[in-house]
Design a protein around this motif. Structure first.
Motif, PDB file in Angstrom:
ATOM      1  N   ARG A 284      42.746  -2.174 -51.342  1.00 52.85           N
ATOM      2  CA  ARG A 284      43.524  -3.204 -50.567  1.00 52.85           C
ATOM      3  C   ARG A 284      44.140  -2.631 -49.090  1.00 52.85           C
ATOM      4  NH1 ARG A 284      45.445  -3.281 -55.526  1.00 52.85           N
ATOM      5  NH2 ARG A 284      47.280  -2.077 -55.043  1.00 52.85           N
ATOM      6  N   GLY A 285      43.078  -1.990 -48.505  1.00 48.40           N
ATOM      7  CA  GLY A 285      43.240  -1.697 -46.853  1.00 48.40           C
ATOM      8  C   GLY A 285      42.117  -1.912 -46.158  1.00 48.40           C
ATOM      9  N   PRO A 286      42.163  -2.458 -45.101  1.00 50.79           N
ATOM     10  CA  PRO A 286      41.162  -2.689 -44.149  1.00 50.79           C
ATOM     11  C   PRO A 286      40.522  -1.542 -43.702  1.00 50.79           C
ATOM     12  CG  PRO A 286      43.065  -3.154 -42.828  1.00 50.79           C
ATOM     13  CD  PRO A 286      43.544  -2.722 -44.285  1.00 50.79           C
ATOM     14  N   VAL A 287      39.212  -1.413 -43.378  1.00 55.08           N
ATOM     15  CA  VAL A 287      38.630  -0.291 -42.556  1.00 55.08           C
ATOM     16  C   VAL A 287      37.771  -1.069 -41.439  1.00 55.08           C
ATOM     17  CG1 VAL A 287      38.405   1.330 -44.570  1.00 55.08           C
ATOM     18  CG2 VAL A 287      36.584  -0.373 -44.258  1.00 55.08           C
ATOM     19  N   THR A 288      37.497   0.067 -40.526  1.00 56.32           N
ATOM     20  CA  THR A 288      37.049  -0.479 -39.191  1.00 56.32           C
ATOM     21  C   THR A 288      35.754   0.682 -38.978  1.00 56.32           C
ATOM     22  OG1 THR A 288      39.000  -1.425 -38.547  1.00 56.32           O
ATOM     23  CG2 THR A 288      37.209  -0.992 -36.947  1.00 56.32           C
ATOM     24  N   ARG A 289      34.577   0.214 -38.596  1.00 52.02           N
ATOM     25  CA  ARG A 289      33.716   0.911 -38.231  1.00 52.02           C
ATOM     26  C   ARG A 289      33.836   1.379 -36.684  1.00 52.02           C
ATOM     27  NH1 ARG A 289      27.011   1.643 -38.536  1.00 52.02           N
ATOM     28  NH2 ARG A 289      27.200   3.352 -37.271  1.00 52.02           N
ATOM     29  N   ILE A 290      33.920   2.430 -36.336  1.00 53.66           N
ATOM     30  CA  ILE A 290      34.324   2.998 -34.536  1.00 53.66           C
ATOM     31  C   ILE A 290      33.363   3.830 -34.230  1.00 53.66           C
ATOM     32  CG2 ILE A 290      36.856   2.946 -35.317  1.00 53.66           C
ATOM     33  CD1 ILE A 290      36.947   5.841 -34.960  1.00 53.66           C
ATOM     34  N   GLY A 291      32.295   4.045 -34.821  1.00 55.48           N
ATOM     35  CA  GLY A 291      31.279   4.762 -34.003  1.00 55.48           C
ATOM     36  C   GLY A 291      30.120   5.677 -35.005  1.00 55.48           C
TER      37      GLY A 291
END
Lengths: 321, 321
Positions: A284-291
């Motif tokens: 229940r927590g977003p993740v973001t691809r950053i590289g």
């Protein structure tokens, strides 16, 4: 109130999960068969890690949160902690609030206080935390491989924004400051995400000194490099979602080098994107691809046109800041 | 020199005994099957636990020694430790000497530094130490029984004598001061004795705040009392063996309430005297019987005529001293 009354009143509760808790020369822990014990320690000093004006309940929360964040980065299940506390004086209202904030987070993770030390001295909080992880399944800094995607959890830079506002170097509307300050004072250790990433992520670290500085530790230990997308910065700074206007350089400074985020930066092979997203949903927590991790060493921040940013984003160093 | 260089230069050595040491978010320990992990933590603050003039090599030794002493009192075999260090500045000569004293004692016990934290702040040393003990064999404070003999290891009170001399409240000849000061600055944790007493002693504690105050913790946890023989005091104060003359009240104060001794106080059933003496011989350290555990609660010090001494011997309390 003397030292032993203080410990009895505010810091002694019966051990439930562990064979022996507070009150003897040692505590006793017993990891389950096949489990390794993950250990991490952090020292928080007044004036360096927190302001003298901090709410003691928040300080109790944060003191444990920064340690649980290290367990999260190793994919370890919290088990117990010890508390070493130097106090300038016995202030019962302060102790009641501090211990309440501490135990609320401890209970949320079923992490027992098993021992400690209390002394007079400048306000200093030392916590050592213990977690369990199946042998060979801990997420290490050394596992990143060229081609892996680089991810972060949650949002970044808001704690730094709050710190700048408290220092008076930036003015924030009260509602924005409240949200940012909550991130500074009450970080959320990503324990569930760390556990969900066992067997999926190739490496992980928790972001305490600033994203790029901490990612650099992963790169160094793994013998690789990375390209980070500059465009990810605005979407990671939660304060911008309130309509706050900030120069892009300031946004990048907060997100890439802010510190005190206690989110996870982690890597995973490109073919595991669906599993990463499923783990994030489970936790229940977003993740973001950053590289992306590269075979070529070094850490480059690139804009949408592929140009490397000239700006340096130094991580926090306690003897250089 | 920055934080990471400092850690690399003075506090990083490859892990040998433990699966993962310094340099990741967590260290990893793996107790052998059937073993419990004994954990203890101590915080040393400048001006409270040591004088600003202390030799940093001795301070490195003592910081670990006081923690190993807690393992000794639980009959645990040292395994690893973490170090949390707040430093007012980076002083390389100080760091070199401190780490040398620390590692010399660590190596003598094959106890690895596996992690830590370094920050700027008032000089503060927090160590958490880990040891192994077979499940059920730890010596606890709660095991003393009426009729048991009460024993102590080594000598007591000399550290207090040195502290009084350094404070100027007593004058000591240089050779006596040198011996006493060595006891204050470089205590010997009784690890071998603790191990040798597994299965023989019924309870144990290490003497840090003063003999009678620490024995009182054992009595409270065990629900018993004790009679201590006043005549044992002169033979326990090593400084008297040099011919030093001291009033008997001063001798008793040093031995019974001196503090900073880091010897073991322990109990054993009266039928186990030969085994206690054999354990002491094996550990190459003398032990002295100083009294008897009683069913009646309370701690009485009696002279040769059986009269209870009226004098109070208060243990050290960090918020009352």
């Amino acid at each position: 109130m003397g030292e032993f009354d203080l410990i009895a009143r505010y810091f002694t509760r019966p051990a439930r999960r562990n064979p022996l808790g507070v009150g003897d020369d040692c505590a006793l822990l017993q990891p389950a068969p096949g489990m390794q014990l993950a250990v991490s320690t952090d020292l928080l000093v007044e004036g360096r890690h927190f302001l003298p004006t901090v709410d003691p309940r928040s300080l109790g929360h944060k003191s444990l949160a920064v340690n649980l964040s290290d367990l999260a980065a190793c994919a370890a299940q919290p088990l117990a902690f010890t508390l070493a506390l130097a106090l300038p004086r016995v202030d019962e209202a302060w102790l009641a609030a501090f211990s309440e904030g501490l135990f609320a987070l401890a209970d949320a993770h079923d992490c027992e206080l098993v021992g400690g030390d209390t002394t007079a001295g400048p306000l200093t909080i030392g916590i050592t935390v213990f977690g369990e992880v199946p042998a060979g399944q801990a997420l290490l800094r050394s596992g990143a491989r060229a081609g892996d995607a680089l991810w972060v959890s949650g949002t970044l830079g808001d704690a730094r924004l709050a710190l700048e506002a408290l220092r008076g170097t930036i003015a924030l509307p009260p509602d924005v400051l409240a949200v940012a300050r909550d991130r500074l004072d009450r970080p959320t250790p990503r324990v569930e995400l760390g556990l969900a990433l066992r067997g999926i992520a190739s490496s992980a670290i928790d972001i305490s000194d600033g994203l790029l500085g901490d990612v650099a530790h992963v790169l160094e230990r793994s013998g690789v490099g990375a390209i980070v997308d500059a465009e990810c910065a605005p979407q990671l700074l939660a304060a911008l979602r309130t309509g706050l206007q900030l120069p892009i350089e300031r946004v990048q400074e907060c997100v890439f080098a802010g510190g005190d985020d206690y989110e996870l930066a982690f890597t995973a092979a490109p073919g595991r994107t669906a599993e990463v997203l499923a783990a994030a949903q489970q936790a229940r927590g977003p993740v973001t691809r950053i590289g992306t991790i590269t075979a070529e060493p070094g850490l480059r921040v690139r804009d949408a046109q592929g140009r490397t940013l000239a700006q340096e984003f130094a991580g926090f160093d306690h003897f250089r800041a």
